[in-house]
Every structure is written in C-alpha cells, then in structure tokens.
Scaffold this active site. Sequence first.
Site, PDB file in Angstrom:
ATOM      1  N   ASP B 182       0.834  -1.208   0.000  1.00  0.00           N
ATOM      2  CA  ASP B 182       0.000   0.000   0.000  1.00  0.00           C
ATOM      3  C   ASP B 182       0.868   1.258   0.000  1.00  0.00           C
ATOM      4  O   ASP B 182       0.356   2.374   0.067  1.00  0.00           O
ATOM      5  CB  ASP B 182      -0.930  -0.001   1.229  1.00  0.00           C
ATOM      6  CG  ASP B 182      -2.386   0.230   0.851  1.00  0.00           C
ATOM      7  OD1 ASP B 182      -2.708   0.120  -0.353  1.00  0.00           O
ATOM      8  OD2 ASP B 182      -3.197   0.528   1.755  1.00  0.00           O
ATOM      9  N   ASP B 346      -9.732  -5.594  12.877  1.00  0.00           N
ATOM     10  CA  ASP B 346      -9.614  -6.996  13.265  1.00  0.00           C
ATOM     11  C   ASP B 346     -10.698  -7.400  14.258  1.00  0.00           C
ATOM     12  O   ASP B 346     -11.479  -8.323  14.004  1.00  0.00           O
ATOM     13  CB  ASP B 346      -8.214  -7.265  13.829  1.00  0.00           C
ATOM     14  CG  ASP B 346      -7.676  -6.094  14.648  1.00  0.00           C
ATOM     15  OD1 ASP B 346      -8.496  -5.271  15.099  1.00  0.00           O
ATOM     16  OD2 ASP B 346      -6.444  -6.018  14.847  1.00  0.00           O
TER      17      ASP B 346
END
Lengths: 753, 735
Positions: B182, B346
């Site tokens: 990224d 998460d």
Amino acid sequence: MAQRFFFLLVFIASVFQVQAQQTHTVRLSELYAGDSTLRLEGAMAEFDLSVPLAGGLEVEKATLDMRAVSSIALLKQRSVMAIRFNNATIFQQALDPQLPNFRPQVDIPAELWREGYNTLTFVVAQHYANQCVDNAAPELWSEIDLFRSVISVTTQPGSGPTVVGDISDMFNAGIGRQQAVTLYTSGNAEQGILSDALPVVAQALALRADYQQLAIKHDILSDVSEIPAPSVPWSEEQLAELARSSHYLTEQDSGKLHVLVGTVSSLRENLSEQTYNQISGAYLGVETTPAIEVDDEIRVPASHRLIVSGTNSEQVMLAAKALALMDDGLNQDASVVVDDVRASSDDALLKADTLTPGESYSLADMGDGGAEYRGETSTTKRIQFSLPADFYVPENASVTLLLNFAYGAAFGQGSMMNVLINGELVHGLPLTNPYGESFSQYQLNVPARHLKGGTNAIEFDVAMRAPITDVVCDDVVGRHLHFQLLPSSRIELPKAGHVARQPDLTLFADAAYPMATVSGQSADIYITEEAMRGAALTLSGKLAQTVNTLIPDLHIVSGVPETTTDTAFVLMTPQTVPNGYAEPFSANLANTKQWPYRIQNLLHNRLRDASEERKPGFIMHGATVQQSTLGNMGVLVAQKNPQGQRTGTVFMMAAENAELLADRMQDLTSPAIWGQLAGDFVAWDNSEQPELVMQVADVYVVGEFEDSWLQTRMWLSNHPWIWLMALVIVVIVCAALALLLLRRRNKKIQENW
Amino acid sequence: MSQVRESGVRSWGLSLLFVAGLSLLTFLLLIPMDSGSQLLASMVILIIVHLCSQESKAYHRYQQWFRMVAMFLGLALTVRYLMWRGLYTLTAVDIFSLIAVWLLFLAEIYAGITHIMGCMVNALPLSRPLKTIRDLPDSALPTVDVLIPTYNEDAHLLEITLRAALMLDYPESKLAIHLLDDGSTEQKITQSDAQGAAAAKARKAELSALCERLGVHYHTRKLNHHAKAGNINDTLLETNGELVVILDADHVPTRDFLDHTVPWLVENEKVFLVQTPHFMANPDPVERNYFSAFSRMPSENDMFYGTIQRGLDFWSSSFFCGSAAVLRRAHLMEVGGLSGDSITEDAETAFDLHALGYESVYVDRPMVSGLAPETFDAFVTQRMRWAQGMTQILLLKKPFMERQLSWHQRIGYMSSILFWLFPFARIIFLLMPLAYLVFDLQVYHASMADIFAYTVPHVMATYMLSTMLFGKTRWPLVSELYEILQCIFTLRALMRVFRNPRAPSFVVTPKGENLTRTFISPLSGVFYSLLILVTVAMAAGILKMIYEPLTRELTAVVLAWNCFNFILLISVLGVLVERKQVREQARLPANDEVSLVDADGKAWPGHLMDLSLGGARAQIAGDLSALQSQVSLRTQREGDIEPVLLPASILDVSPQRQQVRIQFNRDTQHIGNVIRFVLGDSRRWQSFQRRRTRPISYWFGVKHVVSVSISPAIQHFYLQSRRLWRKLRTAKEGT
C-alpha cells in the site's frame, strides 16, 4: 416522777430544737463537676462556684472551712486571695510564702444568702516581683482542695409550704433540701392508687429535686386507735382532732413534708371537714396539720402535708399527673382542683425534651443563648442535649455543626477554640487573625458515632490570650479580648433508627432505656414483697429524673405474673425470686446462687470497664453454684426477658431482705453508683463505689424496628460470624455450581474437537 | 435425543440454581453491618481467599474448585465494597466535593466492573490440544492465501517475512504468498510531492523485484482507501484461497504455523478464525527502558495472549488481532471482507462474524514473531489506535445490545472493550488525592474503621485475585505502570472518539526503528507536570498531617495513596529514557546444542547462549585459539532429517569464559537457512515464553519496581540538565 417529766421535757425540747435548726455540711467538690483540686494560675485568676440553697429556709449561720496551698515563690505584699459571696468580699488574705498551707475559717454572713443559686468566688492576685511579672510564669499558682473544703450552713425552717407552688422549695436541689419523703395511703387504698398514682407522685416529687437523690418511702396511714392514750382516755373531740393530725408520722418523718395519696373516701378519716369538702374532683392541696397538745405536752406535732386526691382513682391519677407536669410558679393557691390534663400523646412528654434525628436545631431552639466571653481567659461553653435513648446511626453517618461565631481584634498566640463532642476532640481552630474574624455557618462534619443515646454534650473550649509585645515589662492586658458564639449556630442531626443493644446498664442510667421509650410502651416495676414499694417508688423517681420528665406508663405491680411487660424491673430477695427468673440466667440470685465464672474470674479486679469484657482469651466460662447470702450487697442484673411477649429486657435487683433492698435502692439512685452503671451486672454495698461492674450475658438487640434493614444491621453487627458463615456457605454453593456449569461447557467445547 | 434433552434440562436447572445462589449472595452482600464486625468478617474472608488461591496453584483434583471459591469470595468483598460506597458514602458538603466524590465513585465502579468481568472471562481459560495437518489427508487440506500487507516497511524486513512464509509446512500447490503493498499505490506514485512520488515508485520497483525473485505475488492498488482493511479486502477480490492467513509485515511465521492452525478450520465448518499469539522478538519501550528484563519477566502481551485470549476462547469470544491468524474466506466474504467502521478492523470483523453465529478458535502457541514498537512515541501511537478502535466498536456496534451474540460473548467483548476506557479511571485515581490534600475537598466520606473494614480488604482481594488469575503473565504494579504511561495520551484520543466516533483514521505503528543514542522521550513533559502535581500534594499532605491533627487519620490514608502514585510516576520516568539500541535484531536466549566447524572439518562442540538473525553467542568447549575466522555453525533440530549448517564469521572470542560471538553469513544463498534456523521453529518461542512467565510475590514486585525507579529519575535529571546546558552553550556561542 418530776424528774422523769423534766427529762421528757428536755428531750422533747432538744428534739424540736434539732428539728427546727439544722446544720448542713457540704464538700465544695460536691458542687463542682471538675477535678477536686482547683488550681488558680497566673497573675490574676478568678473562679466561680455555684452554691445552691433550698427554698423555704432561713440561714442562721454559715461557715466556709477552706484548705488551700499557694506557691512559695509568691511575693507576700502583692499576692492576695479574696473570697466573695454573691459578689461581696467576705475574706481576704495575703499569700505568704512562709505559710503556703492555710486553712481559713470564713463566716459567710447570713444576710448574703438567697434562695436558689449563690455564687462563691475565689480570686487571687499573684506576683513574684514588684514589677514585670510574667503572667504565664509557672510559679504563679494557688490551689484549693475542694474535697476537704466544706461549707456548713445552719438553717431554720421557714413557715412551710402555704401554697401548692411552694412544694418545689422543699425539694429543690440545694443545701437544706428535703432528701426523703413518705407517701401515705390508706389501708384500703384501691390497687390503681398503689400501682399507678403512687409512681406518678413519686416522679413528680423527684423531678422537683432535679438530679439530686430523693428517697421515697411508702407507708399506710395508721389508725388513731393505735396511738397510746394519755393518762385519761381520749375524748371524742380529741379523737376527731387526732385523726386530722399527722399522728401517723414516724419520728424520722416528723417535721418534713409528707404526702397523702388516695381517694377522698379512703382518706376521709384523716381530712378536715374543710379539706374533705374541697375535694370535688382531682385535688392537689397543701396544708399544715394541727398539733395535738395534751396537758401542755405536744403529743403530735404540727406537720406539712401535700394531699393528692380525688373522688375516684382516675381523679387521683389525674391529680398526680398534674402534679408531675404543672409549673409550680403558677400555683399560688393552697389547693387546686384539676379539671383536665391535655397532652397530644404520652410519648410527647419524652419527645419534648429530646432532639429528633434528621432535624436541624439552633442553640436557641435548644434553649441555649450562646456564649460571650471577654478578657484573657480559658473557659468552656457546654451545650447539653438529649437524643433518643435508642439513637442508632451507621458508622459513616455525620452530624453537622454550622457555627456562627466571631472573635475580636488583637488576639495573641495561644488563642484557640476547640470543639468536643461527648469529651472527644473533633475540631480545633486557632484564633490568630490580628483583625479578628466573624464566621457564618462555619461547617464541621463530625462522625455521628460521637453521639449516643441519652444526654450528649458539645463543648467549646475557648482560650483567649493577649498578644505578646516582645518588650520587657510591656504586657498587654487582655481586657479587649472578645469572643461570641451566637445562639443562631445550628446542629444538623443525621437520620437515625430506634435500635439499641441490650442489656446495657449504661444506657439505662443515661436515658432510663428501655424503661422509658418514646413508643410509650408500658414498662412496669414488679415487687415481690409489699415492703419493697418504697424502693420501687424511689426507682421510679430516679427514672423520671433521668429522662427529666414524667414517665406516664410506669406502674408498680405486686407480685410477678407469668407474662410481664416486655421491659420489666423486678425487685426481689433470694427468698422471693419468682419462678422462671433463676434458671434461664447466667447469674442466679436465689438462695442457691449461681455466679458465672466471668464474675468469679474478675472479682479481684473490683471495678472494671464493662466494655473490656469482650476481650477474648481471659475469660473462663462456666458457673459456680453455692449456698450463700447476698450479705449487705445489692445486685442488679439486666438480661433478656424470658417472660415478655416480645424481646425486652428484665432488670432484676436483689438484696438479702426488703429493708436492705430499700437501702441499696437509695445507694443505687445516688449519683456515684447511678453514674457508674455499666454492663449488665452490678453489685454494690454503699453509695460511693460499686463492688463490681460486669458484662455477663450475650448482647441482643431491641428497638422499634420500623426499619427492618436497621434491625438486620444491628443483629448482624452483633453476630458477624453468622453473616460470615452464611456468606461462605453461599459462596461455596455458588462456586460449586459455577464450576459444574463451567465444566459442562468445557466438556461441550471439547466434544467439538 | 432424550439424553440431550435431559442434559439440557439439567443445565437449565443448574443455571437457575446458580442465579438463585447469586441473588442470595447479592442479598447477603447488601445487608449492612457495623465496621468492627465487617472488619472481622473481611479479615477472615481474606485469609480464606489467600489459602484457596494458594491451593489453586497446586495440581490436584480440587484445584479448580479452590480457584472458584477464592474468586467468588474475593469478588464478594469487591461487590460489598462498591455497595457500601454507593449506599453510605456518597455525601458531600459542597458542589465541588460532590463532583469529586462522584468522579471517584464512577472510577471505582468502572474498576470494579472491569475486575468482575475480567474474573469471569478468565475463570477457566481454555487449553486446546495441539493439532496437526499430518492427521489429515492432503486432499482435505484447503488452499491458503498468505496475505502480508505493507505500507512503509523496508524491503529487508519484508524479505524475512516473505521467506519465512514460503517455508511454511504446507503443500506447495495449496499455498500462495501475497505481498500487499500500500506504499506504492497509484495514489502514492502520482502524489504532488515529487520526492514522495519518486520514493513510492522506487519502492514499487524494489518490492516487485523482491517478490519476483522469491516467487511471491505482488499486489498494489489505485487508492489507499480504508487503509489496511481496504488493502486486504481489495486483494481478497483478486485471490481465491479457501483460507486466508493475514500477517503483518514484521510478523515472521514459524514453519508449523499452518500445521497447527488449519486443522481447526478443516474439522469445524463453523470456525471462521484461528488466532495465535503475537510473540514479540524485541522488548517494548517499557521492557527495554525500564525493566531491562525482557528475557526474565513476562512481556506485556503475555497477559493478553497467555491468559485473556484463552479465557475469551472459553466463552467463544476470542477475537482477531490483525495478524498471526487464519480466516475462512467464505465467512469473511459474508461480511464483505474485513470490516472498516473502526480503525481496529480486526476485532470489529470478529465481532461481526461472531454475531453471525460463527466460531473462533485460539491456539495458544507462539508461531509468529513480530516487532514491538521501539520507542515510547511509537508505543503510544499503537495504543491510541487500539483504544480508539475499541471505543469505536463500543459506540458504533454497541456489543452489550447485540442480540445475535450470546450473553457470554457480550461480556467477553465488553470486557475487552471496557478495558480501554482505563484512562478516565487512572487519571481520577492519580489526581483525586490532590482534591483532598490541596483543595480540601471531602472526596471520601468514611471513617478509618470503615476504610479498614471495607476499602482495604477490597483492594487486597483485588490484588490477590489478579495474582491468582494473571500472576504468571503479569507482575504486580506492571499494569499500573502501563496504564499511567498511556492514560494522558489515550484519554485525549478517546475524547476525540466520544466527540465523533467516526473521526479517527488508521495510523501505522512505526516499527523497526533504531535508537542510536540515549535520549529523553519528547512525551516526558506531561509526566513532569503530573509528578509536580503529585509532589505538591505530598507536601500539602505532610503540612496537613502536622497542622491538622484532627484529620490526621484520613490524611495518612490519602497521603499513602498519593505516595503510591508518586512511586508509580517516578517509575514511569524510567520508561521515558529511550536507551540506545545498536543491535538491529534483539538477541533472545537460546540453548541449542551446536558445534563450530572450520573449513578443515574440525569441530568445537558447545551450546548457544543467545541468538538473533544477525548472529549468536555460544559457550564452546576446547581450544578456542585454534578457531579460524570463518566457521560454520552446525546443529540438529528435532524433527529435521538434515543438520543445519550456517556459515558465519567469528566476531569475538573470550578464552577465559570459553565464549564465542559469531555473525551469520546472510547472503542470498544462506539467508533462507538462517531464517529457518532462527525464526522458523515455534518451540524456540515457546521455550522462551515459558522461561519468562513465572509468578512473583507482590512484595517482590513492589521491591522490583521501586528498585529500578531510582536511577532513571537521576538519569532524567542528568540528561535534562545536559540538554539545557548544551542549549545555553549553543546560544552563547551563537551570540
């Protein structure tokens, strides 16, 4: 015969002389609540002592026999002790360092005495040098031994009570007061008179004695025929006159005010026609009985009596109640017929003098005018107030004091105000601002555990010191010092429950609890012999003094029924211990005595603090059973009442016989013994010091449990092991269940693996 | 069928009984008692708690039962304390005191609730057996995509992770490794900042070359939307493995990672996640700067991964921690990939999947080694993100109201989330003594007897239970230190979330930083301020003790409390001295049997003392003077057929101590073997972890904290003085 007659005349004359003129001796320490040694310190010191004088007396002669000692560092020419009586200087003496111990005999002029409170002032001026005397120098002191210093007052009785209002003069706390009174009833008095009216009359008279001891006896009006006839038989007229006299008085009671209590019909024989006719309702009257003189011999002396009567028992009771509640100052007639006594409720009597928890009161509300002090001094302002005897608050409850006070400019070092609640220091404030300060609503939050049921006291110790100039011989005279505590200062009480731990003789002595409770439940005194009625009356009077008002539902019952009032006071001898009052108790007062080991263990310790008895490890349990007498001892035991319908306390007082019981009751009601009651077992044989003060039985809780939460709190606080065991058991069960459930879940998870 | 029904009924009956028991217990705890009696009862309870917790440490039949009794009794004291506080002590004389009283009480309520939930969650931590794919036929093994998202990590770091991933014991045909870059997106390459754009372009070239060289799939995308979650989600659309492994760039897996995790997903179709611990191969700033005891005391995350995740696993609420986990693609795609409402994607994803009725598994074996943040700054950045993310979940997802979750899952999530609100309570506990000692506010309306009857037993019981539950993985006072370190910064971050729950954005935690010199952390200022405040309170307290004798009892208690805060703050200073760290990789203790073999085949036997990717230190027998400068380290790992042979250079020889330091040859040919040997075996991490997770007594913990606190405080003074002196000198020279 002539010789015998002469001796008889001399005897009678001497008796009347003695009765007419009495000398009363009082220790100064009896007039002062503090230490028995009075220390006067500094360059100038002054101390006032209140000397009360009972009413209706004429002082013939009074002497102060004083024991004092002064510092040997004093300069004789400039050190003087002066004594003032009602602000008139009656004595002064140089404090000679060569003769530090001195014992002046000071005559107190009779004309200076007045009825009620007189002020005896001790003033010292003390110097150790001609100039530059340090006011705080330690050598500037003189001491007066108040215990060994006595005032002797010789009094002549006055004309006696002429109006109903005068009876308070007879019993007022003061030198020369009447310390015993006999209540007479006719032989055929109704039970209601004996059980209900007599205790009310006893209380009425005791209340007039304030906190002083008053022995009350009971007797039956004897028949005229019992009086031995003179040389010639009594004529009809003589017998009629004799009947109206106080022929029934014993030698001991002669010359004292006594009381006739009964219905008009039962007293008919002893009343004059005029009095008889006046008794048309509830009647209160004072009168002087005629002296019976035969052959120039006074066979029955004149006497003063109070008549509490009515046409029936209810009216007698009404009259007795009026006597207890009335204000003497308003009754300026020789007799009063009471039509009614109105009160919102009986318990209002007890509540009237008691602060209500959860409320806020100013000092003015409590009848206190605050305080104002000037000049260099150390003094204490004491404010007393009563709380319900069963006042109970949690540990963390607070009482709030909102004080309005001020002090002026130029206070020196050492100036301060300490606040104490029931003797415990709760706050201190130095008064140090040189410009003075004024405090409004100065807030103190004090744990409410400092308060207790019964009488409480807040004290303000104020010390005002002049500033130090730091220049030799330039002391500032502290006359400018000024301190005020305003009556608008308030006390905010926390809410409280009505719960008390029992048995607790301290609470009994402080607040007559639970004999007197705001709920107004009847708490009776039971006598196992008729001869104990006087002792029971003395006790009822003391209980009224303790709560400072009439306890209307206090009855004296002959014999002990199977079911008593929940709270009961039983008077007994070892021979008359009622059934059911021996076995259940840890201490058995019957002929076969049972003394718990706890008492045995600590006999050698004599007087002990009852609260110490909870210390474990030092106490053997068990009892000794023995055949013995009580000897001269009186024993008071308080325990859970096995005969009451609900939880209550029974107080059992025993002495070897009824006569000893009456004596021990007098001792019990003396300030020395009454003030030291504690625990649940007290034994004594004099009026000075108890033999033994113990906590023998387990404690339990009584009260008006409108708040069951509070009840539970009290109960658990007394039985923490039960809470603990319950908790541990529940936790074990919960833990086992939780583990079972967790294991099931664990098993279920594992089945998926 | 009837047996199942019977068992269900029995369970219901037991549950009902348990609830009735708890109700009775609550009632008992509510019943008031005078302080003297309470003190007596509390002391007896504390003794029982102590004895039971001691018994619970021994292995015997009733071990768990003793643990339960200790826990219930300890919690009973806590609940009783809170009830007593609430019912009897919340009075105040003025509005300021009232505010202070309630703030303190709320902080205590918070602490009490988190403690109770913590005890419940960790009542019986689950111990799962170790499974292996060897027990499964190859055909049953699903295909696996290993996704390694990266943003700004350098190529060397990534190479290690990628190489380790390639070594995973799993059929090659079913394993694909993906690097998700990224940091080289089109957005980055075309950014207006020319320097940044050039760097992104160079990074792309370097990483794609690396991936090509290693045989790894390289992915990048157009835009950096939704940060890490977006990066993974975009890649999920381009891949098709049945299972997805997510590894952070610095998280190096051991070879057996898939071996022990995949079976759980194969055997239970409802499992969406198998999470494993994050084993940190280097100390975090607290461990390095303060304790210098990385290898001797439990690491900060040992408590979470060693105890709490196991506890959560028991209640089916162990959650995804962003890395070192295997997820089932099918389930993941049901919620559209990783969730992105919060910056802790998460935990949020796990929450969403739990709500759909899927299950999670926690395998308590360290099989991934990562890097902890090196500096305090980086540490705080990481914790702020976690705190913000968990609070976002609380505010946006409201786990306590989520009907799809079972009651125990709700408690599990609330326990994990509420923990992160600790800054509110910690700051109140830090500053409240000031309110009394300096401003004279009556913050605690109780007598000394009350304090000894209720407060002290509650505090003691809390510590006893914490020691019983977490004693092996968290030493006394360490939690307090971590909380104090984070509270001010995290509080600010939390306030931002409470103002706008959607405001926070993902910030990558800086890792792999090198510290070339010792310096004071730039975040120290706030702790100096706190220390000054607490010191002022201390001085005010001492004066109060002297001049206000009537309140001396309460002052003594509050002063003791303030002293405790003072010690903790002094201790915190130690963490703020960022110590120099020259070594690239932290060396961990090792004890492998090895031998050094020279070119002639002559061998020197011995054993390793410590080990890192760079090299090792070994205790070697024999004549060390004969050692050549180039040797090979030879060893045989259990389970391997071939011995490991690693070429190395001798760095240092100490004949007196018979010690040799070597540096591994990490050229392209050998780097794989070095990684395989150093980082490829989970038994190494497990043994290291077991070595440092051990309980100590409370007093030893306190002594330890105090003893290591003094010199850092002096060091602060020294370093700050030196800095000031230098500034003054520079200014003087300038003029």
